[in-house]
Write an enzyme that holds these catalytic residues in place. Sequence first.
Site: not given
Ligand code: NDP
Length: 500
Positions: A242, A276
Amino acid sequence: MTITEPNPTAAASTFDSLNPRTGEVVATHPIAGEADVRAAVARAREASAWWGALSYSERADRLGSWKALITQRLDELAGVMSAETGKPHGDALLEAALAIDHLAWASKHAGKVLKRHKVPSGLVMANQKATVEFRPLGVIGVIGPWNYPVFTPMGSIAYALAAGNAVVFKPSEYTPGIGQWLAATFAEVIDQPVFQVVTGLGETGAALCRSGVDKLAFTGSTATGKKVMAACAESLTPVLIEAGGKDALIVDEDADLDAAADGAVWGACGNAGQTCAGVERVYVHERVYDEFLEKITAKAKALEASDTAGSPIGPITMPSQIDIIRRHIDDALAKGGRAVVGGSGAVGERFVQPTILVDVPKESSAWTEETFGPTMTVAKVNSMDEAVALTNDSRYALGSAVFSKSRGMKIAERLRVGMTSINGVITFAGVPSLPFGGIGDSGFGRIHGPEGLKEFTYAHAITKQRMKPLLALTTFERTEKSEQTLGKMMKMLHGRGGKK
Ligand code: NDP
Protein backbone atom coordinates in the site's frame (compact mmCIF):
# COMPACT_ATOMS: atom_id res chain seq x y z
CA MET A 1 19.68 16.02 12.52
CA THR A 2 16.67 18.23 13.17
CA ILE A 3 15.03 18.40 16.53
CA THR A 4 12.26 15.94 15.74
CA GLU A 5 14.23 13.11 14.09
CA PRO A 6 13.94 9.84 16.09
CA ASN A 7 17.10 9.58 18.03
CA PRO A 8 19.05 6.29 18.16
CA THR A 9 21.25 6.23 21.26
CA ALA A 10 25.01 5.79 21.09
CA ALA A 11 24.69 2.09 21.88
CA ALA A 12 22.04 1.95 19.16
CA SER A 13 20.07 -0.63 21.14
CA THR A 14 17.30 1.82 21.85
CA PHE A 15 15.82 4.89 20.20
CA ASP A 16 13.57 7.71 21.32
CA SER A 17 10.25 8.65 19.85
CA LEU A 18 9.74 12.40 19.90
CA ASN A 19 6.81 14.77 19.98
CA PRO A 20 6.95 16.61 16.63
CA ARG A 21 5.21 19.66 18.15
CA THR A 22 7.87 20.18 20.78
CA GLY A 23 10.80 17.86 20.07
CA GLU A 24 10.41 16.37 23.57
CA VAL A 25 11.07 12.68 24.12
CA VAL A 26 7.80 10.73 24.37
CA ALA A 27 9.42 7.37 25.20
CA THR A 28 12.45 5.18 24.56
CA HIS A 29 12.08 1.89 22.68
CA PRO A 30 14.33 -1.08 21.93
CA ILE A 31 15.79 -1.54 18.45
CA ALA A 32 14.92 -5.12 17.58
CA GLY A 33 17.75 -6.85 15.72
CA GLU A 34 17.53 -9.77 13.32
CA ALA A 35 17.59 -12.35 16.15
CA ASP A 36 14.84 -10.51 18.09
CA VAL A 37 12.65 -10.38 15.00
CA ARG A 38 13.19 -14.07 14.26
CA ALA A 39 12.40 -14.94 17.89
CA ALA A 40 9.15 -12.95 17.68
CA VAL A 41 8.21 -14.74 14.46
CA ALA A 42 9.00 -18.13 16.07
CA ARG A 43 6.72 -17.28 19.03
CA ALA A 44 4.06 -16.11 16.59
CA ARG A 45 4.35 -19.36 14.62
CA GLU A 46 3.66 -21.39 17.74
CA ALA A 47 0.75 -19.16 18.73
CA SER A 48 -0.67 -19.29 15.22
CA ALA A 49 -1.26 -23.04 15.58
CA TRP A 50 -3.57 -22.37 18.53
CA TRP A 51 -5.17 -19.25 17.05
CA GLY A 52 -5.70 -20.81 13.61
CA ALA A 53 -7.39 -23.85 15.17
CA LEU A 54 -10.03 -21.75 16.96
CA SER A 55 -13.43 -21.44 15.32
CA TYR A 56 -14.34 -18.13 13.68
CA SER A 57 -16.72 -17.32 16.51
CA GLU A 58 -14.10 -18.12 19.17
CA ARG A 59 -11.68 -15.76 17.44
CA ALA A 60 -14.40 -13.14 17.03
CA ASP A 61 -15.14 -13.34 20.80
CA ARG A 62 -11.51 -12.71 21.65
CA LEU A 63 -11.06 -9.94 19.09
CA GLY A 64 -14.32 -8.47 20.44
CA SER A 65 -12.73 -8.24 23.91
CA TRP A 66 -9.72 -6.45 22.43
CA LYS A 67 -12.02 -4.10 20.52
CA ALA A 68 -13.94 -3.31 23.73
CA LEU A 69 -10.73 -2.59 25.65
CA ILE A 70 -9.42 -0.26 22.91
CA THR A 71 -12.79 1.51 22.86
CA GLN A 72 -12.82 1.95 26.65
CA ARG A 73 -9.33 3.48 26.47
CA LEU A 74 -9.92 5.45 23.29
CA ASP A 75 -8.88 8.74 24.88
CA GLU A 76 -5.62 7.24 26.12
CA LEU A 77 -4.84 5.86 22.65
CA ALA A 78 -5.66 9.21 21.01
CA GLY A 79 -3.29 10.82 23.51
CA VAL A 80 -0.39 8.57 22.47
CA MET A 81 -1.24 9.16 18.80
CA SER A 82 -1.35 12.89 19.26
CA ALA A 83 1.96 12.90 21.17
CA GLU A 84 3.86 10.86 18.57
CA THR A 85 2.42 12.30 15.35
CA GLY A 86 1.41 15.79 16.48
CA LYS A 87 -2.05 15.33 15.02
CA PRO A 88 -4.95 17.09 16.79
CA HIS A 89 -6.63 14.97 19.48
CA GLY A 90 -9.95 15.01 17.55
CA ASP A 91 -8.29 13.70 14.40
CA ALA A 92 -6.63 10.96 16.44
CA LEU A 93 -10.01 10.00 17.94
CA LEU A 94 -11.59 9.80 14.48
CA GLU A 95 -8.75 7.66 13.15
CA ALA A 96 -8.92 5.25 16.10
CA ALA A 97 -12.74 5.07 15.86
CA LEU A 98 -12.55 4.06 12.19
CA ALA A 99 -9.93 1.42 13.00
CA ILE A 100 -12.20 -0.05 15.70
CA ASP A 101 -15.02 -0.26 13.15
CA HIS A 102 -12.76 -2.23 10.82
CA LEU A 103 -11.74 -4.59 13.64
CA ALA A 104 -15.43 -5.21 14.38
CA TRP A 105 -16.28 -5.83 10.72
CA ALA A 106 -13.34 -8.15 10.08
CA SER A 107 -14.10 -10.29 13.18
CA LYS A 108 -17.80 -10.50 12.38
CA HIS A 109 -17.49 -11.33 8.68
CA ALA A 110 -14.40 -13.56 8.55
CA GLY A 111 -16.39 -16.80 8.86
CA LYS A 112 -18.94 -15.83 6.24
CA VAL A 113 -16.28 -14.85 3.71
CA LEU A 114 -13.65 -17.52 4.34
CA LYS A 115 -15.28 -20.72 5.56
CA ARG A 116 -15.65 -23.70 3.23
CA HIS A 117 -18.44 -23.21 0.75
CA LYS A 118 -19.83 -24.95 -2.30
CA VAL A 119 -19.10 -23.73 -5.83
CA PRO A 120 -20.66 -24.99 -9.09
CA SER A 121 -18.73 -27.94 -10.49
CA GLY A 122 -19.77 -27.52 -14.15
CA LEU A 123 -21.28 -30.01 -16.60
CA VAL A 124 -18.11 -31.92 -17.42
CA MET A 125 -17.43 -32.55 -13.71
CA ALA A 126 -21.09 -32.74 -12.70
CA ASN A 127 -20.42 -35.86 -10.60
CA GLN A 128 -18.10 -33.88 -8.29
CA LYS A 129 -19.02 -31.77 -5.30
CA ALA A 130 -16.70 -28.74 -5.39
CA THR A 131 -15.87 -26.61 -2.35
CA VAL A 132 -13.32 -23.97 -1.42
CA GLU A 133 -12.08 -22.64 1.89
CA PHE A 134 -9.75 -19.72 2.60
CA ARG A 135 -7.25 -20.77 5.23
CA PRO A 136 -4.86 -18.65 7.28
CA LEU A 137 -1.32 -18.36 5.91
CA GLY A 138 0.29 -18.59 9.36
CA VAL A 139 2.34 -15.56 10.42
CA ILE A 140 1.89 -12.17 8.80
CA GLY A 141 4.50 -9.40 9.04
CA VAL A 142 3.06 -5.90 9.01
CA ILE A 143 5.22 -2.82 8.38
CA GLY A 144 3.30 0.34 9.14
CA PRO A 145 3.60 4.04 8.47
CA TRP A 146 3.47 7.03 10.79
CA ASN A 147 0.78 9.12 9.10
CA TYR A 148 -2.19 6.99 10.20
CA PRO A 149 -0.36 4.81 12.71
CA VAL A 150 -3.51 3.01 13.94
CA PHE A 151 -5.94 3.03 11.03
CA THR A 152 -3.52 1.99 8.30
CA PRO A 153 -1.75 -0.97 9.96
CA MET A 154 -5.07 -2.09 11.47
CA GLY A 155 -6.29 -2.58 7.90
CA SER A 156 -3.82 -5.45 7.77
CA ILE A 157 -3.62 -6.47 11.46
CA ALA A 158 -7.37 -6.82 12.10
CA TYR A 159 -8.07 -8.65 8.84
CA ALA A 160 -5.05 -10.95 9.18
CA LEU A 161 -5.98 -11.85 12.78
CA ALA A 162 -9.65 -12.38 11.95
CA ALA A 163 -8.61 -14.72 9.14
CA GLY A 164 -6.73 -16.85 11.71
CA ASN A 165 -3.13 -15.63 11.38
CA ALA A 166 -0.67 -14.46 14.01
CA VAL A 167 0.87 -11.02 13.36
CA VAL A 168 4.25 -9.43 14.00
CA PHE A 169 3.99 -5.67 13.56
CA LYS A 170 6.87 -3.25 12.97
CA PRO A 171 5.53 0.29 13.45
CA SER A 172 7.30 3.31 11.96
CA GLU A 173 10.21 4.62 14.00
CA TYR A 174 8.13 7.81 14.42
CA THR A 175 5.23 5.99 16.07
CA PRO A 176 6.60 3.00 18.03
CA GLY A 177 4.63 3.85 21.18
CA ILE A 178 1.35 3.42 19.33
CA GLY A 179 2.39 -0.05 18.18
CA GLN A 180 3.43 -0.93 21.73
CA TRP A 181 0.11 0.34 23.07
CA LEU A 182 -1.84 -1.85 20.65
CA ALA A 183 0.24 -4.93 21.50
CA ALA A 184 -0.01 -4.28 25.26
CA THR A 185 -3.82 -4.01 25.17
CA PHE A 186 -4.00 -7.15 23.03
CA ALA A 187 -1.89 -9.00 25.61
CA GLU A 188 -4.34 -7.96 28.35
CA VAL A 189 -7.14 -9.92 26.73
CA ILE A 190 -5.31 -12.72 24.87
CA ASP A 191 -2.49 -14.41 26.75
CA GLN A 192 -0.77 -15.97 23.74
CA PRO A 193 1.67 -14.04 21.48
CA VAL A 194 -0.75 -13.91 18.59
CA PHE A 195 -0.07 -10.22 18.03
CA GLN A 196 3.38 -8.84 18.83
CA VAL A 197 5.26 -5.66 18.07
CA VAL A 198 8.94 -5.26 17.21
CA THR A 199 10.25 -1.69 17.30
CA GLY A 200 13.23 -0.22 15.53
CA LEU A 201 14.34 1.59 12.40
CA GLY A 202 14.36 0.57 8.73
CA GLU A 203 16.73 -2.38 9.40
CA THR A 204 14.18 -3.93 11.75
CA GLY A 205 11.63 -3.76 8.93
CA ALA A 206 14.14 -5.31 6.55
CA ALA A 207 14.76 -8.11 9.09
CA LEU A 208 11.02 -8.76 9.26
CA CYS A 209 10.97 -9.19 5.46
CA ARG A 210 13.64 -11.90 5.77
CA SER A 211 12.32 -13.55 8.93
CA GLY A 212 10.30 -16.33 7.33
CA VAL A 213 6.86 -14.74 7.70
CA ASP A 214 4.23 -16.17 5.37
CA LYS A 215 3.24 -12.78 3.94
CA LEU A 216 4.39 -9.20 4.40
CA ALA A 217 1.92 -6.32 4.37
CA PHE A 218 3.68 -2.99 3.82
CA THR A 219 2.39 0.59 3.90
CA GLY A 220 4.73 3.45 3.11
CA SER A 221 6.56 4.99 0.19
CA THR A 222 6.79 3.41 -3.25
CA ALA A 223 10.59 3.45 -3.02
CA THR A 224 10.65 1.46 0.25
CA GLY A 225 7.90 -0.78 -1.12
CA LYS A 226 10.30 -1.83 -3.89
CA LYS A 227 13.01 -2.65 -1.31
CA VAL A 228 10.51 -4.67 0.73
CA MET A 229 9.43 -6.58 -2.36
CA ALA A 230 13.03 -7.31 -3.35
CA ALA A 231 13.87 -8.60 0.16
CA CYS A 232 10.73 -10.76 0.22
CA ALA A 233 11.51 -12.12 -3.25
CA GLU A 234 14.59 -13.89 -1.82
CA SER A 235 12.30 -16.34 -0.03
CA LEU A 236 9.27 -16.04 -2.35
CA THR A 237 7.38 -14.38 0.51
CA PRO A 238 4.23 -12.80 -0.92
CA VAL A 239 3.74 -9.07 -0.34
CA LEU A 240 0.92 -6.58 -0.17
CA ILE A 241 2.04 -3.04 -1.00
CA GLU A 242 0.00 0.00 0.00
CA ALA A 243 2.18 2.81 -1.31
CA GLY A 244 1.67 6.47 -2.04
CA GLY A 245 -0.88 8.39 -4.06
CA LYS A 246 -1.38 11.62 -6.00
CA ASP A 247 -5.14 11.61 -5.79
CA ALA A 248 -7.28 13.86 -7.94
CA LEU A 249 -10.57 15.55 -7.11
CA ILE A 250 -12.79 16.44 -10.08
CA VAL A 251 -15.36 19.27 -9.95
CA ASP A 252 -18.05 19.14 -12.64
CA GLU A 253 -19.99 22.21 -13.81
CA ASP A 254 -23.14 21.13 -11.91
CA ALA A 255 -21.34 20.29 -8.64
CA ASP A 256 -22.41 21.61 -5.25
CA LEU A 257 -19.45 23.99 -5.06
CA ASP A 258 -19.63 24.53 -1.30
CA ALA A 259 -19.44 20.79 -0.69
CA ALA A 260 -16.69 20.39 -3.29
CA ALA A 261 -14.65 23.23 -1.76
CA ASP A 262 -15.12 21.81 1.73
CA GLY A 263 -14.04 18.34 0.53
CA ALA A 264 -11.05 19.68 -1.39
CA VAL A 265 -9.68 21.73 1.51
CA TRP A 266 -10.24 19.00 4.10
CA GLY A 267 -8.95 16.29 1.75
CA ALA A 268 -5.80 18.30 1.02
CA CYS A 269 -5.05 19.82 4.44
CA GLY A 270 -6.54 17.34 6.94
CA ASN A 271 -3.82 15.49 8.89
CA ALA A 272 -1.48 18.22 7.55
CA GLY A 273 -1.84 16.62 4.12
CA GLN A 274 -0.07 13.46 5.25
CA THR A 275 -2.69 11.13 3.81
CA CYS A 276 -1.94 8.54 1.13
CA ALA A 277 -5.43 9.04 -0.31
CA GLY A 278 -5.47 12.79 0.36
CA VAL A 279 -6.40 15.34 -2.29
CA GLU A 280 -3.28 16.59 -4.12
CA ARG A 281 -4.63 17.45 -7.61
CA VAL A 282 -7.87 19.25 -8.44
CA TYR A 283 -9.46 19.52 -11.92
CA VAL A 284 -12.34 21.98 -12.20
CA HIS A 285 -14.76 22.60 -15.06
CA GLU A 286 -14.02 26.00 -16.63
CA ARG A 287 -17.60 27.19 -16.07
CA VAL A 288 -17.23 27.00 -12.29
CA TYR A 289 -13.46 27.37 -11.93
CA ASP A 290 -13.37 30.99 -10.71
CA GLU A 291 -16.16 30.52 -8.19
CA PHE A 292 -14.63 27.28 -6.87
CA LEU A 293 -11.19 28.88 -6.56
CA GLU A 294 -12.69 31.75 -4.58
CA LYS A 295 -14.34 29.33 -2.18
CA ILE A 296 -11.26 27.16 -1.54
CA THR A 297 -9.11 30.26 -1.19
CA ALA A 298 -11.39 31.63 1.53
CA LYS A 299 -11.55 28.29 3.34
CA ALA A 300 -7.81 27.62 3.18
CA LYS A 301 -6.95 31.14 4.35
CA ALA A 302 -9.09 30.59 7.44
CA LEU A 303 -6.96 27.60 8.49
CA GLU A 304 -3.73 27.82 10.39
CA ALA A 305 -1.25 25.11 11.21
CA SER A 306 0.17 25.71 14.67
CA ASP A 307 0.92 24.14 18.04
CA THR A 308 -1.87 25.99 19.83
CA ALA A 309 -4.51 23.78 21.42
CA GLY A 310 -7.42 23.22 19.07
CA SER A 311 -5.41 24.02 15.95
CA PRO A 312 -7.01 22.12 13.04
CA ILE A 313 -3.63 21.36 11.46
CA GLY A 314 -0.71 19.90 13.37
CA PRO A 315 2.98 19.69 12.51
CA ILE A 316 4.61 17.63 9.78
CA THR A 317 5.42 14.40 11.59
CA MET A 318 8.56 13.43 9.66
CA PRO A 319 11.05 16.33 9.51
CA SER A 320 12.58 15.31 6.18
CA GLN A 321 9.14 15.69 4.60
CA ILE A 322 9.39 19.47 5.05
CA ASP A 323 12.11 19.63 2.39
CA ILE A 324 10.02 17.60 -0.06
CA ILE A 325 7.01 19.90 0.40
CA ARG A 326 9.20 22.99 -0.02
CA ARG A 327 10.81 21.52 -3.15
CA HIS A 328 7.43 20.82 -4.77
CA ILE A 329 6.12 24.32 -4.04
CA ASP A 330 9.34 26.02 -5.22
CA ASP A 331 9.44 23.92 -8.37
CA ALA A 332 5.84 24.84 -9.23
CA LEU A 333 6.54 28.56 -8.70
CA ALA A 334 9.86 28.46 -10.60
CA LYS A 335 8.11 26.88 -13.56
CA GLY A 336 5.55 29.70 -13.75
CA GLY A 337 2.87 28.59 -11.28
CA ARG A 338 1.22 30.92 -8.73
CA ALA A 339 0.32 30.40 -5.09
CA VAL A 340 -3.13 31.88 -4.38
CA VAL A 341 -2.80 30.75 -0.77
CA GLY A 342 0.51 30.04 1.01
CA GLY A 343 3.59 29.47 -1.14
CA SER A 344 7.29 29.20 -0.28
CA GLY A 345 6.82 31.19 2.92
CA ALA A 346 4.21 28.71 4.10
CA VAL A 347 6.87 26.11 4.87
CA GLY A 348 8.18 26.57 8.40
CA GLU A 349 10.49 24.54 10.58
CA ARG A 350 7.77 22.14 11.77
CA PHE A 351 4.50 23.47 10.41
CA VAL A 352 3.36 24.02 6.84
CA GLN A 353 0.53 26.45 6.16
CA PRO A 354 -2.15 25.54 3.59
CA THR A 355 -1.01 26.21 0.05
CA ILE A 356 -3.03 26.35 -3.18
CA LEU A 357 -1.12 26.38 -6.45
CA VAL A 358 -2.57 27.32 -9.86
CA ASP A 359 -1.24 27.76 -13.42
CA VAL A 360 1.33 25.06 -12.71
CA PRO A 361 2.88 23.36 -15.79
CA LYS A 362 2.06 19.68 -15.98
CA GLU A 363 5.67 18.46 -15.71
CA SER A 364 6.06 20.08 -12.29
CA SER A 365 6.51 17.75 -9.29
CA ALA A 366 3.45 19.41 -7.72
CA TRP A 367 1.45 17.46 -10.34
CA THR A 368 3.53 14.30 -10.63
CA GLU A 369 4.98 13.36 -7.21
CA GLU A 370 3.41 12.67 -3.84
CA THR A 371 3.83 15.88 -1.80
CA PHE A 372 2.37 14.67 1.53
CA GLY A 373 1.77 18.19 2.82
CA PRO A 374 -1.24 20.56 3.14
CA THR A 375 -1.04 21.64 -0.49
CA MET A 376 -3.14 21.22 -3.62
CA THR A 377 -2.55 22.03 -7.25
CA VAL A 378 -5.62 23.22 -9.15
CA ALA A 379 -6.28 23.35 -12.91
CA LYS A 380 -9.13 24.44 -15.16
CA VAL A 381 -10.48 21.85 -17.63
CA ASN A 382 -12.84 22.38 -20.54
CA SER A 383 -14.70 19.09 -20.14
CA MET A 384 -15.05 16.07 -17.91
CA ASP A 385 -13.30 14.05 -20.65
CA GLU A 386 -10.23 16.19 -20.06
CA ALA A 387 -10.58 15.83 -16.27
CA VAL A 388 -10.75 12.05 -16.60
CA ALA A 389 -7.76 11.93 -18.96
CA LEU A 390 -5.64 14.09 -16.63
CA THR A 391 -6.66 12.10 -13.54
CA ASN A 392 -5.66 8.86 -15.27
CA ASP A 393 -2.36 10.32 -16.49
CA SER A 394 -0.41 9.49 -13.31
CA ARG A 395 1.93 6.70 -12.27
CA TYR A 396 0.00 6.63 -9.00
CA ALA A 397 -3.57 5.31 -8.90
CA LEU A 398 -4.89 5.05 -5.35
CA GLY A 399 -8.07 7.06 -4.63
CA SER A 400 -10.01 9.89 -6.23
CA ALA A 401 -13.10 12.06 -5.73
CA VAL A 402 -15.79 13.40 -8.06
CA PHE A 403 -18.22 16.21 -7.30
CA SER A 404 -21.13 16.23 -9.75
CA LYS A 405 -24.90 16.26 -9.29
CA SER A 406 -25.86 14.40 -12.46
CA ARG A 407 -22.79 12.55 -13.77
CA GLY A 408 -20.87 11.41 -10.70
CA MET A 409 -21.14 7.69 -11.36
CA LYS A 410 -20.43 8.03 -15.08
CA ILE A 411 -17.24 9.99 -14.39
CA ALA A 412 -16.17 7.73 -11.49
CA GLU A 413 -16.46 4.60 -13.61
CA ARG A 414 -13.93 5.97 -16.11
CA LEU A 415 -11.21 6.54 -13.53
CA ARG A 416 -8.27 4.10 -13.44
CA VAL A 417 -7.86 4.03 -9.64
CA GLY A 418 -8.53 1.69 -6.74
CA MET A 419 -11.23 3.84 -5.12
CA THR A 420 -13.47 6.83 -5.82
CA SER A 421 -15.81 8.82 -3.59
CA ILE A 422 -18.65 10.74 -5.24
CA ASN A 423 -19.70 14.01 -3.59
CA GLY A 424 -17.38 13.35 -0.64
CA VAL A 425 -13.70 12.71 0.00
CA ILE A 426 -11.98 9.53 1.23
CA THR A 427 -15.37 8.16 2.36
CA PHE A 428 -14.49 4.73 0.91
CA ALA A 429 -11.87 4.25 3.64
CA GLY A 430 -14.56 4.28 6.33
CA VAL A 431 -16.72 1.58 4.72
CA PRO A 432 -15.31 -1.69 6.09
CA SER A 433 -16.92 -3.86 3.41
CA LEU A 434 -15.08 -2.02 0.61
CA PRO A 435 -11.58 -3.04 -0.48
CA PHE A 436 -8.87 -0.39 -0.10
CA GLY A 437 -5.75 -0.23 -2.28
CA GLY A 438 -4.34 0.95 -5.56
CA ILE A 439 -2.58 0.02 -8.76
CA GLY A 440 0.59 1.22 -10.49
CA ASP A 441 3.02 3.01 -8.17
CA SER A 442 0.31 3.01 -5.49
CA GLY A 443 0.92 -0.70 -4.99
CA PHE A 444 -1.18 -3.84 -5.17
CA GLY A 445 -3.29 -6.10 -3.05
CA ARG A 446 -6.19 -4.96 -0.90
CA ILE A 447 -6.88 -4.32 2.77
CA HIS A 448 -10.49 -4.05 4.11
CA GLY A 449 -13.59 -5.89 2.98
CA PRO A 450 -13.84 -9.52 1.86
CA GLU A 451 -10.83 -8.97 -0.42
CA GLY A 452 -8.84 -7.77 2.60
CA LEU A 453 -9.69 -10.95 4.53
CA LYS A 454 -8.79 -13.20 1.58
CA GLU A 455 -5.50 -11.32 1.17
CA PHE A 456 -4.20 -13.09 4.31
CA THR A 457 -5.28 -16.58 3.32
CA TYR A 458 -4.69 -19.24 0.72
CA ALA A 459 -7.48 -20.99 -1.13
CA HIS A 460 -7.86 -24.70 -0.51
CA ALA A 461 -10.01 -26.34 -3.20
CA ILE A 462 -11.57 -29.77 -2.65
CA THR A 463 -13.55 -31.97 -5.03
CA LYS A 464 -15.46 -34.99 -3.75
CA GLN A 465 -16.96 -37.60 -6.03
CA ARG A 466 -20.75 -37.74 -5.56
CA MET A 467 -21.40 -40.56 -8.04
CA LYS A 468 -19.60 -42.46 -10.73
CA PRO A 469 -18.90 -40.21 -13.73
CA LEU A 470 -21.07 -40.58 -16.82
CA LEU A 471 -17.88 -39.97 -18.76
CA ALA A 472 -14.82 -41.58 -17.20
CA LEU A 473 -12.06 -39.26 -18.39
CA THR A 474 -9.36 -39.18 -15.71
CA THR A 475 -8.38 -42.83 -16.09
CA PHE A 476 -6.31 -45.04 -18.39
CA GLU A 477 -9.56 -47.02 -18.81
CA ARG A 478 -10.91 -44.10 -20.86
CA THR A 479 -12.57 -45.39 -24.05
CA GLU A 480 -12.65 -44.00 -27.55
CA LYS A 481 -16.40 -43.65 -27.18
CA SER A 482 -16.12 -41.46 -24.11
CA GLU A 483 -13.58 -39.26 -25.92
CA GLN A 484 -16.00 -38.88 -28.82
CA THR A 485 -18.82 -38.01 -26.41
CA LEU A 486 -16.57 -35.41 -24.80
CA GLY A 487 -15.86 -33.90 -28.24
CA LYS A 488 -19.59 -33.66 -29.00
CA MET A 489 -20.31 -32.21 -25.60
CA MET A 490 -17.63 -29.54 -26.07
CA LYS A 491 -19.09 -28.54 -29.42
CA MET A 492 -22.52 -28.23 -27.85
CA LEU A 493 -21.26 -26.26 -24.87
CA HIS A 494 -18.55 -24.06 -26.38
CA GLY A 495 -18.70 -24.49 -30.16
CA ARG A 496 -20.60 -21.32 -30.80
CA GLY A 497 -19.04 -17.97 -29.93
CA GLY A 498 -20.21 -14.41 -30.24
CA LYS A 499 -23.87 -13.51 -30.56
CA LYS A 500 -24.88 -16.08 -33.20
P1 NDP B 1 9.01 4.63 4.30
O1 NDP B 1 8.42 3.98 3.12
O2 NDP B 1 10.48 4.85 4.33
O3 NDP B 1 8.66 3.80 5.63
C1 NDP B 1 7.49 3.06 5.83
C2 NDP B 1 7.78 1.91 6.79
O4 NDP B 1 8.78 1.07 6.22
C3 NDP B 1 8.34 2.38 8.13
O5 NDP B 1 7.87 1.53 9.15
C4 NDP B 1 9.82 2.20 7.93
O6 NDP B 1 10.52 2.08 9.13
C5 NDP B 1 9.88 0.93 7.14
N1 NDP B 1 11.13 0.73 6.42
C6 NDP B 1 12.06 1.66 6.05
N2 NDP B 1 13.06 1.09 5.34
C7 NDP B 1 12.77 -0.22 5.27
C8 NDP B 1 13.39 -1.34 4.65
N3 NDP B 1 14.53 -1.23 3.97
N4 NDP B 1 12.80 -2.55 4.75
C9 NDP B 1 11.64 -2.69 5.41
N5 NDP B 1 10.99 -1.68 6.02
C10 NDP B 1 11.54 -0.45 5.94
O7 NDP B 1 8.24 5.92 4.51
P2 NDP B 1 8.71 7.18 5.29
O8 NDP B 1 8.17 7.05 6.63
O9 NDP B 1 10.18 7.45 5.16
O10 NDP B 1 7.96 8.29 4.41
C11 NDP B 1 8.51 8.66 3.14
C12 NDP B 1 7.44 8.91 2.14
O11 NDP B 1 6.57 7.80 2.06
C13 NDP B 1 6.54 10.05 2.46
O12 NDP B 1 7.10 11.18 1.92
C14 NDP B 1 5.26 9.70 1.78
O13 NDP B 1 5.31 10.18 0.46
C15 NDP B 1 5.27 8.21 1.73
N6 NDP B 1 4.39 7.58 2.70
C16 NDP B 1 3.23 7.07 2.26
C17 NDP B 1 2.36 6.49 3.14
C18 NDP B 1 1.09 5.94 2.69
O14 NDP B 1 0.17 5.80 3.52
N7 NDP B 1 0.93 5.56 1.45
C19 NDP B 1 2.65 6.39 4.55
C20 NDP B 1 3.94 6.93 4.92
C21 NDP B 1 4.75 7.50 4.01
P3 NDP B 1 11.16 3.37 9.80
O15 NDP B 1 10.06 4.38 9.95
O16 NDP B 1 11.62 2.84 11.08
O17 NDP B 1 12.24 3.83 8.85
